[in-house]
Design a protein around this motif. Structure first.
Motif, PDB file in Angstrom:
ATOM      1  N   ALA A 421       0.829  -1.207   0.000  1.00 49.53           N
ATOM      2  CA  ALA A 421       0.000   0.000   0.000  1.00 49.53           C
ATOM      3  C   ALA A 421       0.863   1.257   0.000  1.00 49.53           C
ATOM      4  O   ALA A 421       0.588   2.229  -0.729  1.00 49.53           O
ATOM      5  N   THR A 422       1.913   1.249   0.778  1.00 46.68           N
ATOM      6  CA  THR A 422       2.815   2.410   0.835  1.00 46.68           C
ATOM      7  C   THR A 422       3.510   2.635  -0.499  1.00 46.68           C
ATOM      8  O   THR A 422       3.627   3.774  -0.975  1.00 46.68           O
ATOM      9  N   GLY A 425       1.331   4.408  -3.133  1.00 52.19           N
ATOM     10  CA  GLY A 425       1.223   5.853  -2.935  1.00 52.19           C
ATOM     11  C   GLY A 425       2.475   6.592  -3.373  1.00 52.19           C
ATOM     12  O   GLY A 425       2.398   7.642  -4.024  1.00 52.19           O
ATOM     13  N   CYS A 454      -0.628   6.423   3.449  1.00 46.69           N
ATOM     14  CA  CYS A 454      -0.906   5.039   3.043  1.00 46.69           C
ATOM     15  C   CYS A 454      -0.421   4.043   4.098  1.00 46.69           C
ATOM     16  O   CYS A 454      -1.097   3.042   4.384  1.00 46.69           O
TER      17      CYS A 454
END
Length: 491
Positions: A421-422, A425, A454
Motif C-alpha cells: 500500500a505504501t 502511494g 498510506c
C-alpha cells in the motif's frame, strides 16, 4: 512506560539526532569533496574498521552485557583486554599505513590511516563505559554524550573541509568527536577504579571474545569489502559513488536498526532470564521490524533520483541505480539485527560464528567477481548475496527456536500488505516527478506525505501489532509529561 520502551525512546533520540547531524554534514561535505576525495576517506574508514573489528570484541560490550552476574573484576578484566588489544591495533595501523599507501600508489593514504589509529587509544574507555550504561538501560545519559560527540564530528569536519583539508577533514573530525565522547563518559562514570588493569577473569573474556570477534570481523569485512575491492580493481571515484549509495541505502539502519541495536541484546537476555518464550519474542520482533524496514527501503528505491538531486546535488546522479539495487536487496535482511542477539541469548555465540562462516565467504567471492566489471555489477550482486545470508542466519536461529516457514509467513503477512500500500502511494508521486509536473523537492515532500498516509491507513486496516506499541508509547508519554511541567508553587 516499561524500561525497554524508555530505553528505545532515549536510543531513538540519540540516533535520530545523529542522523540529522549526519545528513547535514554529508550534504555540506558532498559539495566540498569530490567523489575521488570522498573515496579515499571511505577507504581509510574501511581499513580501520576491518582491523578494529578483528580484535575489539575480545573484551567488548557484548561480553559485559550478556553476563548474568557482573563483578568488578569482570569489568576490569574486560577493560584491560580491550585496552591491550586496542593499543596493539594502533601500532599495527601505523606500521601498515606506509605499505598500504604504496600498494595503492596514493601518498596521502598513509597520513589518513595514521591519524585514524588514534581512535583506538580512546575506544577502551568509551566502549567499556557505554557497555555498562547499556547493561543498566541508562540510555538517556548515553544519548546526551553521543549527540555532543557527533555534533563535534560534524562541526570539525565541515570547518576543516572549508579550510581545504580535503579527505582529512572527516578523519580529523572523527578523532575530535571520539575524544569528546571519551571525556564525557569518563566524567559521567566517575568510577575510575573499575578501569584499573586486571587480568583475573581474562580467560572468560577471551573465551567469549574469540567467537564474538569472529562474527564481528566477518560481518565488518563483508560490509566493507566492496569498497576495498573497488578501490583496488576500479578507482576511488567508484568507491565514492558506492559509499554514497550505501549511506543512503542504510537509512533504515540509521532510523530504526541503530535505535534498537543497543537495546536488543540486553532486552532479549532479560526476557530469556525471565523465562519467556524466545520464539514468540522473535516473531513479534520481525513483524515490527519488517513493517518499518520494507516501506522505508521501497520509498528510497522509488524516490532515489529526487532524493539524490536534493540531498547531494546533480553531480551524484550516477548513484541512483546503485541505491535502487541495494535497497531491493536489503529487504531480505528484515531479521538481520536479531540473529546475533538471539543466538547469544540462547548461549550459542559459537553458532553465530558458524553461520557467518557459511554465508559470508561465498558472498565475498561473488562481490569480488562483480568488481571486475563495474560498480553497478557490485551493487547488483547484493540481489543474490543478501537473501542467501538471510536464509542461513534464519535457519540457525530456527533450529534453536523451533521456527517453521509458515511461522515466518504468518508474521510477515500484514507487513507485506502495508508495504504494498505504501509503495503504491509513493509510485504515484514518483510518476508525477518523472513527468516534470512536480519538482524534485515538491515530489519528495508529496511522496513522503503519501507514504505516511498510506502506511498509517494500512496499519489500521490490518490491525498491525505496531499500533499497540504506539499506544503504549503515547500512554507512557502522557503519564510522564505532567511531571515535566513545573508546578505553580515552584513559579
Amino acid at each position: 512506560m516499561t524500561s525497554v520502551q524508555r530505553s528505545v525512546l532515549f536510543s531513538a533520540a540519540d540516533r535520530y539526532g545523529n542522523v540529522v547531524l549526519f545528513f547535514i554534514a554529508t550534504a555540506v561535505l558532498s559539495r566540498l569533496l569530490s567523489p575521488g576525495e570522498f573515496g579515499v576517506y571511505a577507504f581509510v574508514s574501511a581499513v580501520t574498521a576491518v582491523i578494529g573489528a578483528s580484535f575489539q570484541e575480545f573484551g567488548g560490550a557484548n561480553y559485559l552485557i550478556q553476563k548474568p552476574e557482573l563483578s568488578r573484576s569482570d569489568v576490569r578484566s574486560a577493560f584491560t583486554v580491550t585496552f591491550g588489544i586496542s593499543a596493539a591495533i594502533a601500532v599495527l595501523l601505523f606500521l601498515l599505513a606506509g605499505p598500504l599507501s604504496q600498494l595503492l600508489a596514493l601518498d596521502g593514504l598513509k597520513r589518513g590511516i595514521e591519524v585514524s589509529a588514534l581512535n583506538f587509544l580512546l575506544f577502551p574507555f568509551s566502549g567499556t563505559i557505554s557497555a555498562l550504561l547499556r547493561r543498566d538501560m541508562k540510555f538517556g545519559a548515553l544519548a546526551v554524550c553521543r549527540l555532543i560527540a557527533n555534533a563535534t564530528i560534524a562541526v570539525v569536519s565541515i570547518a576543516l573541509g572549508l579550510a581545504g583539508f580535503s579527505y582529512m577533514a572527516p578523519i580529523w573530525g572523527g578523532v575530535a568527536g571520539n575524544i569528546i565522547l571519551a571525556i564525557m563518559l569518563l566524567v559521567r562514570h566517575r568510577d575510575f577504579g573499575a578501569l584499573r588493569p586486571s587480568l583475573l577473569e581474562y580467560r572468560e573474556v577471551v573465551g567469549f571474545g574469540l567467537y564474538s570477534s569472529g562474527v564481528s570481523v566477518m560481518n565488518t569485512f563483508y560490509n566493507l569489502a566492496p569498497q576495498l575491492f573497488i578501490a583496488r580493481i576500479l578507482d576511488f571515484s567508484s568507491v565514492g559513488l558506492y559509499s554514497r549509495a550505501i549511506n543512503l541505502t542504510q537509512v533504515f539502519d540509521r532510523l530504526v536498526a541503530e535505535v534498537l541495536n543497543p537495546v536488543i541484546l540486553p532486552a532479549i537476555v532479560a526476557r530469556r532470564q525471565a523465562g519467556e518464550d524466545l520464539k514468540t519474542v522473535y516473531l513479534e520482533a520481525i513483524e515490527l521490524l519488517s513493517v518499518a524496514q520494507w516501506p522505508l527501503l521501497l520509498f528510497v528505491a522509488i524516490m532515489a533520483r529526487p532524493i539524490i538531486s536534493v540531498w547531494l546535488g546533480e553531480t551524484w546522479l550516477e548513484v541512483v541505480p546503485l541505491v535502487q539495487l541495494l535497497c531491493i536487496a536489503n529487504t531480505a535482511l528484515f531479521a538481520g539485527c536479531l540473529s546475533y542477539p538471539v543466538l547469544v541469548a540462547v548461549g550459542s555465540v559459537r553458532n553465530a560464528l558458524i553461520s557467518s562462516l557459511i554465508a559470508l565467504p561465498p558472498s565475498l567471492l561473488v562481490v569480488l567477481c562483480a568488481s571486475f566489471f563495474n560498480v553497478q555489477a557490485v551493487a547488483a550482486s547484493a540481489l543474490f548475496t543478501l537473501p542467501f545470508q538471510a536464509a542461513v542466519a534464519i535457519s540457525f536461529v530456527g533450529r534453536h527456536l523451533g521456527l517453521r516457514p509458515m511461522d515466518l509467513a504468518r508474521a510477515l503477512r500484514k507487513s507485506s500488505f502495508v508495504t504494498a500500500a505504501t509503495a503504491l502511494g509513493v509510485a504515484g508521486c514518483a510518476a508525477l516527478t518523472e513527468a516534470g509536473i512536480l519538482t524534485s523537492l515538491a515530489g519528495l515532500v508529496s511522496a513522503f506525505l503519501a507514504a505516511a498516509l498510506c502506511w498509517s491507513l494500512a496499519l489500521l486496516l490490518t490491525g498491525h501489532p505496531l499500533l499497540r506499541h504506539f499506544q503504549f508509547f503515547a500512554a507512557g508519554l502522557a503519564r510522564v509529561a505532567p511531571k515535566l511541567r513545573p508546578s505553580r508553587s515552584a513559579l
